[in-house]
Design a protein around this motif. Structure first.
Motif, PDB file in Angstrom:
ATOM      1  N   HIS A 160       0.889  -1.185  -0.015  1.00 25.50           N
ATOM      2  CA  HIS A 160      -0.138   0.055   0.053  1.00 25.50           C
ATOM      3  C   HIS A 160       0.956   1.244  -0.168  1.00 25.50           C
ATOM      4  CE1 HIS A 160      -2.983  -3.050   1.711  1.00 25.50           C
ATOM      5  NE2 HIS A 160      -3.654  -2.325   0.998  1.00 25.50           N
ATOM      6  N   GLN A 162       0.997   4.934   1.083  1.00 24.61           N
ATOM      7  CA  GLN A 162       0.185   5.835   2.345  1.00 24.61           C
ATOM      8  C   GLN A 162       0.857   7.291   2.087  1.00 24.61           C
ATOM      9  OE1 GLN A 162      -2.136   4.800   5.508  1.00 24.61           O
ATOM     10  NE2 GLN A 162      -2.660   6.780   4.323  1.00 24.61           N
ATOM     11  N   ASN A 196      -4.977   9.712   1.597  1.00 25.48           N
ATOM     12  CA  ASN A 196      -5.589   8.517   0.710  1.00 25.48           C
ATOM     13  C   ASN A 196      -5.978   7.713   1.471  1.00 25.48           C
ATOM     14  OD1 ASN A 196      -2.892   7.800   1.325  1.00 25.48           O
ATOM     15  ND2 ASN A 196      -2.474   6.760  -0.381  1.00 25.48           N
ATOM     16  N   GLY A 197      -6.657   7.838   2.498  1.00 28.63           N
ATOM     17  CA  GLY A 197      -7.572   7.089   3.034  1.00 28.63           C
ATOM     18  C   GLY A 197      -6.796   6.655   4.644  1.00 28.63           C
ATOM     19  N   GLY A 200      -4.340   3.817   3.120  1.00 23.01           N
ATOM     20  CA  GLY A 200      -3.642   4.101   1.982  1.00 23.01           C
ATOM     21  C   GLY A 200      -4.118   3.184   1.033  1.00 23.01           C
ATOM     22  N   THR A 201      -3.732   3.110  -0.358  1.00 18.29           N
ATOM     23  CA  THR A 201      -4.184   2.786  -1.385  1.00 18.29           C
ATOM     24  C   THR A 201      -3.374   1.568  -2.117  1.00 18.29           C
ATOM     25  OG1 THR A 201      -3.217   4.479  -2.644  1.00 18.29           O
ATOM     26  CG2 THR A 201      -5.425   4.731  -2.484  1.00 18.29           C
ATOM     27  N   ASP A 202      -3.877   0.780  -2.810  1.00 16.92           N
ATOM     28  CA  ASP A 202      -3.319  -0.376  -3.288  1.00 16.92           C
ATOM     29  C   ASP A 202      -1.874   0.142  -4.177  1.00 16.92           C
ATOM     30  OD1 ASP A 202      -4.885  -2.276  -1.988  1.00 16.92           O
ATOM     31  OD2 ASP A 202      -5.961  -2.602  -4.150  1.00 16.92           O
ATOM     32  N   GLU A 213       1.925   8.727  -8.983  1.00 16.56           N
ATOM     33  CA  GLU A 213       0.366   8.933  -8.366  1.00 16.56           C
ATOM     34  C   GLU A 213       0.203  10.270  -7.897  1.00 16.56           C
ATOM     35  OE1 GLU A 213      -1.849   6.613  -8.020  1.00 16.56           O
ATOM     36  OE2 GLU A 213      -0.749   4.578  -8.104  1.00 16.56           O
TER      37      GLU A 213
END
Length: 256
Positions: A160, A162, A196-197, A200-202, A213
């Protein structure tokens, strides 16, 4: 006159391309410092972080102060301004039972007295990728605009990505080790938001490949953009793969 003879041989196209492995990447280290304004020993952990940054460098040891748990709230459970919901999610995930506690490169909780050894051990390793962050503040929209570039240097990496916003130079009260209350205490590298949450994101990256990104994130009116930084890291079940940070560039700001 004697003619010069030059012999030519056919070379297959795939033989012309020789793969060159990227240069090994040096590792930076992330310290997630679980802290709170009512934690009397937390300033000792902050001092240890300052010592480690002084020893290895600001960009090599990257600290994030995560105000979380009961010491980040009043005795009635009301959160202080530095507390965040995400911070409590991380606090619960790592099952922090006392403060100060830290997580070095996401390899388990530890006491600040052991951080020096843990940081040294992590810095002795190489990283499977490099990370670069470019970030700026857009005054019109009051947003941070963030670009993250990753380059694979050793094997294939999955996990992920982050991205966090942190803030320095926040003056707010802090309980001190001697039992006093310092109302002019300056809090640095304070976790503000997960861009990004929470988790994180994949993320997936092959050796020799590059990934870009981009993110945008609103800046709260109580935050000071000039004092903010972006921390970006890639992690998986084995821990942190690489981490970096960059100062949020604000138009019109003159660098000292």
């Amino acid at each position: 006159m004697m003619a010069t003879m030059v012999a030519c041989s056919h070379i297959d196209e795939d033989e012309r391309l020789i793969y060159v492995k990227p240069v090994s990447a040096s590792r930076n280290v992330l310290i997630e410092d679980f802290t709170g304004q009512r934690c009397v020993n937390c300033p000792n952990a902050t001092d240890e972080i300052a010592n480690l940054i002084g020893q290895y460098g600001e960009g090599t040891v990257i600290a994030v102060g995560i105000h979380s748990g009961p010491f980040s709230k009043s005795v009635r459970g009301v959160p202080y301004a530095l507390w965040t919901e995400d911070g409590d999610a991380y606090f619960d995930y790592w099952k922090v039972e006392s403060q100060p506690k830290g997580v070095i490169d996401r390899r388990g909780t530890s006491d600040y007295t052991s951080w020096g050894t843990l940081v040294r051990d992590e810095l002795s390793k190489t990283a499977p990728l490099t990370l670069d962050v470019t970030c700026g503040y857009a005054p019109e929209s009051k947003e941070a605009v963030i670009d993250v570039r990753a380059l694979g240097t050793d094997g294939n990496t999955t996990g992920h990505l982050q991205v966090w916003l942190i803030e320095n130079g926040i003056t707010a009260f802090q309980y001190m080790p001697d039992g006093s209350t310092n109302r002019e205490y300056v809090h640095n590298h304070v976790f503000r938001k997960a861009v990004n949450g929470t988790w994180g994101t994949d993320f997936s990256l092959k050796e020799g490949a590059e990934v870009m990104e981009s993110f945008t994130c609103g800046i709260d009116s109580e935050w000071v953009p000039e004092n903010m930084e972006v921390v970006a890291f890639v992690y998986n079940d084995q821990g942190i793969c690489q981490v970096t940070k960059s100062k949020l560039e604000v138009p019109g700001t003159i660098e000292e």
